[in-house]
Write a protein that holds these residues in place. Structure first.
Motif, PDB file in Angstrom:
ATOM      1  N   ILE A 144      10.772  32.032  16.540  1.00 49.76           N
ATOM      2  CA  ILE A 144       9.605  32.859  16.219  1.00 49.76           C
ATOM      3  C   ILE A 144       9.827  33.601  14.910  1.00 49.76           C
ATOM      4  O   ILE A 144       8.926  33.711  14.069  1.00 49.76           O
ATOM      5  CB  ILE A 144       9.298  33.842  17.380  1.00 49.76           C
ATOM      6  CG1 ILE A 144       8.728  33.076  18.570  1.00 49.76           C
ATOM      7  CG2 ILE A 144       8.330  34.927  16.949  1.00 49.76           C
ATOM      8  CD1 ILE A 144       8.516  33.918  19.807  1.00 49.76           C
ATOM      9  N   SER A 145      11.058  34.105  14.704  1.00 54.90           N
ATOM     10  CA  SER A 145      11.372  34.801  13.446  1.00 54.90           C
ATOM     11  C   SER A 145      11.213  33.841  12.257  1.00 54.90           C
ATOM     12  O   SER A 145      10.638  34.205  11.214  1.00 54.90           O
ATOM     13  CB  SER A 145      12.790  35.349  13.484  1.00 54.90           C
ATOM     14  OG  SER A 145      12.918  36.329  14.471  1.00 54.90           O
ATOM     15  N   LYS A 146      11.711  32.630  12.396  1.00 59.25           N
ATOM     16  CA  LYS A 146      11.583  31.646  11.325  1.00 59.25           C
ATOM     17  C   LYS A 146      10.113  31.320  11.061  1.00 59.25           C
ATOM     18  O   LYS A 146       9.677  31.225   9.905  1.00 59.25           O
ATOM     19  CB  LYS A 146      12.335  30.367  11.675  1.00 59.25           C
ATOM     20  CG  LYS A 146      13.836  30.498  11.610  1.00 59.25           C
ATOM     21  CD  LYS A 146      14.517  29.208  12.035  1.00 59.25           C
ATOM     22  CE  LYS A 146      16.032  29.385  12.104  1.00 59.25           C
ATOM     23  NZ  LYS A 146      16.674  28.156  12.604  1.00 59.25           N
ATOM     24  N   SER A 147       9.359  31.150  12.142  1.00 55.76           N
ATOM     25  CA  SER A 147       7.930  30.842  12.002  1.00 55.76           C
ATOM     26  C   SER A 147       7.205  31.988  11.303  1.00 55.76           C
ATOM     27  O   SER A 147       6.321  31.755  10.461  1.00 55.76           O
ATOM     28  CB  SER A 147       7.296  30.610  13.370  1.00 55.76           C
ATOM     29  OG  SER A 147       7.880  29.516  14.003  1.00 55.76           O
ATOM     30  N   LYS A 148       7.561  33.215  11.629  1.00 55.81           N
ATOM     31  CA  LYS A 148       6.927  34.382  11.003  1.00 55.81           C
ATOM     32  C   LYS A 148       7.205  34.391   9.502  1.00 55.81           C
ATOM     33  O   LYS A 148       6.314  34.660   8.694  1.00 55.81           O
ATOM     34  CB  LYS A 148       7.433  35.657  11.668  1.00 55.81           C
ATOM     35  CG  LYS A 148       6.763  36.903  11.186  1.00 55.81           C
ATOM     36  CD  LYS A 148       7.256  38.114  11.950  1.00 55.81           C
ATOM     37  CE  LYS A 148       6.606  39.381  11.447  1.00 55.81           C
ATOM     38  NZ  LYS A 148       7.098  40.566  12.134  1.00 55.81           N
ATOM     39  N   LYS A 149       8.453  34.102   9.134  1.00 57.25           N
ATOM     40  CA  LYS A 149       8.800  34.051   7.706  1.00 57.25           C
ATOM     41  C   LYS A 149       8.007  32.962   6.994  1.00 57.25           C
ATOM     42  O   LYS A 149       7.499  33.156   5.879  1.00 57.25           O
ATOM     43  CB  LYS A 149      10.291  33.806   7.532  1.00 57.25           C
ATOM     44  CG  LYS A 149      11.156  34.993   7.862  1.00 57.25           C
ATOM     45  CD  LYS A 149      12.629  34.664   7.693  1.00 57.25           C
ATOM     46  CE  LYS A 149      13.496  35.811   8.172  1.00 57.25           C
ATOM     47  NZ  LYS A 149      14.940  35.470   8.086  1.00 57.25           N
ATOM     48  N   ILE A 150       7.907  31.791   7.627  1.00 59.67           N
ATOM     49  CA  ILE A 150       7.173  30.675   7.015  1.00 59.67           C
ATOM     50  C   ILE A 150       5.706  31.044   6.845  1.00 59.67           C
ATOM     51  O   ILE A 150       5.104  30.804   5.776  1.00 59.67           O
ATOM     52  CB  ILE A 150       7.327  29.391   7.857  1.00 59.67           C
ATOM     53  CG1 ILE A 150       8.766  28.877   7.749  1.00 59.67           C
ATOM     54  CG2 ILE A 150       6.347  28.325   7.413  1.00 59.67           C
ATOM     55  CD1 ILE A 150       9.079  27.737   8.710  1.00 59.67           C
ATOM     56  N   LEU A 151       5.093  31.652   7.888  1.00 54.10           N
ATOM     57  CA  LEU A 151       3.688  32.038   7.811  1.00 54.10           C
ATOM     58  C   LEU A 151       3.470  33.121   6.747  1.00 54.10           C
ATOM     59  O   LEU A 151       2.463  33.108   6.027  1.00 54.10           O
ATOM     60  CB  LEU A 151       3.179  32.524   9.166  1.00 54.10           C
ATOM     61  CG  LEU A 151       2.976  31.439  10.222  1.00 54.10           C
ATOM     62  CD1 LEU A 151       2.602  32.062  11.561  1.00 54.10           C
ATOM     63  CD2 LEU A 151       1.898  30.466   9.787  1.00 54.10           C
ATOM     64  N   THR A 152       4.413  34.045   6.616  1.00 51.68           N
ATOM     65  CA  THR A 152       4.299  35.091   5.583  1.00 51.68           C
ATOM     66  C   THR A 152       4.353  34.456   4.192  1.00 51.68           C
ATOM     67  O   THR A 152       3.551  34.812   3.310  1.00 51.68           O
ATOM     68  CB  THR A 152       5.437  36.119   5.746  1.00 51.68           C
ATOM     69  OG1 THR A 152       5.395  36.666   7.062  1.00 51.68           O
ATOM     70  CG2 THR A 152       5.318  37.238   4.743  1.00 51.68           C
ATOM     71  N   ASN A 153       5.274  33.518   3.999  1.00 54.21           N
ATOM     72  CA  ASN A 153       5.362  32.828   2.706  1.00 54.21           C
ATOM     73  C   ASN A 153       4.090  32.043   2.411  1.00 54.21           C
ATOM     74  O   ASN A 153       3.595  32.031   1.268  1.00 54.21           O
ATOM     75  CB  ASN A 153       6.574  31.899   2.667  1.00 54.21           C
ATOM     76  CG  ASN A 153       7.877  32.648   2.510  1.00 54.21           C
ATOM     77  OD1 ASN A 153       7.886  33.769   2.013  1.00 54.21           O
ATOM     78  ND2 ASN A 153       8.983  32.032   2.924  1.00 54.21           N
TER      79      ASN A 153
END
Length: 167
Positions: free
Chosen positions: A125-134
């Protein structure tokens, strides 16, 4: 009887050994009195009376001792039965405890596995959040770039029209 009394429980053994000593003392007294009367060759009738009363006393003492020993044996058997029952209950309790411990171990393993899975999901989820923010930043940047290009093109078209129409 002495050996049987010594093999019993301590609280019963003390009482029975005291009685046994008392009976042995009485028996020795009776034997010595019997020898004294027999050696004196006194009146045969008195001798017979003495022997009959001594035998009656010895038989009643023997019967009394036998009754006490039977009671002691019965108590010992009852105690043995209670000990066997207690041991059976203890073994059942031990088996139940082992079963409960095994169940608790399995549940602990399940919880640890679920905890590991939860940490893995949390990392994803943390990785997905970073990807979505980028992706969101890139989208905003692309919108600004496209808007800037559109404004530059509109200004360029307006200048071209202005120069063509003004000549």
């Amino acid at each position: 009887m002495d050996l049987e009394a010594r093999s019993l429980q301590p609280n019963v053994k003390v009482v029975l050994l005291a009685k046994l000593r008392e009976y042995k003392y009485d028996l020795n007294n009776l034997k010595s009195e019997h020898k004294r009367l027999a050696s004196a060759n006194s009146n045969q009738a008195a001798r017979d009376d003495l022997l009959e009363s001594g035998m009656a006393d010895a038989m009643s003492v023997s019967a009394n001792q036998r009754g006490r020993l039977m009671m002691s044996t019965e108590r010992l058997n009852e105690s043995s039965d209670r000990i066997k029952e207690s041991r059976r209950t203890m073994l059942e309790t031990e088996e139940l405890g082992v079963s409960i411990l095994q169940d608790l171990h399995q549940q602990r393993q399940s919880l640890l596995h679920a905890n590991d899975m939860l940490h893995g999901v949390d990392d994803n989820i943390s990785k997905s959040k970073k990807i979505l923010t980028n992706m969101s930043r890139r989208m905003s940047r692309n919108k600004w770039i496209i808007s800037s290009i559109i404004v530059v093109l509109v200004v360029a078209i307006a200048l071209i029209l202005y120069f063509k129409l003004s000549k």
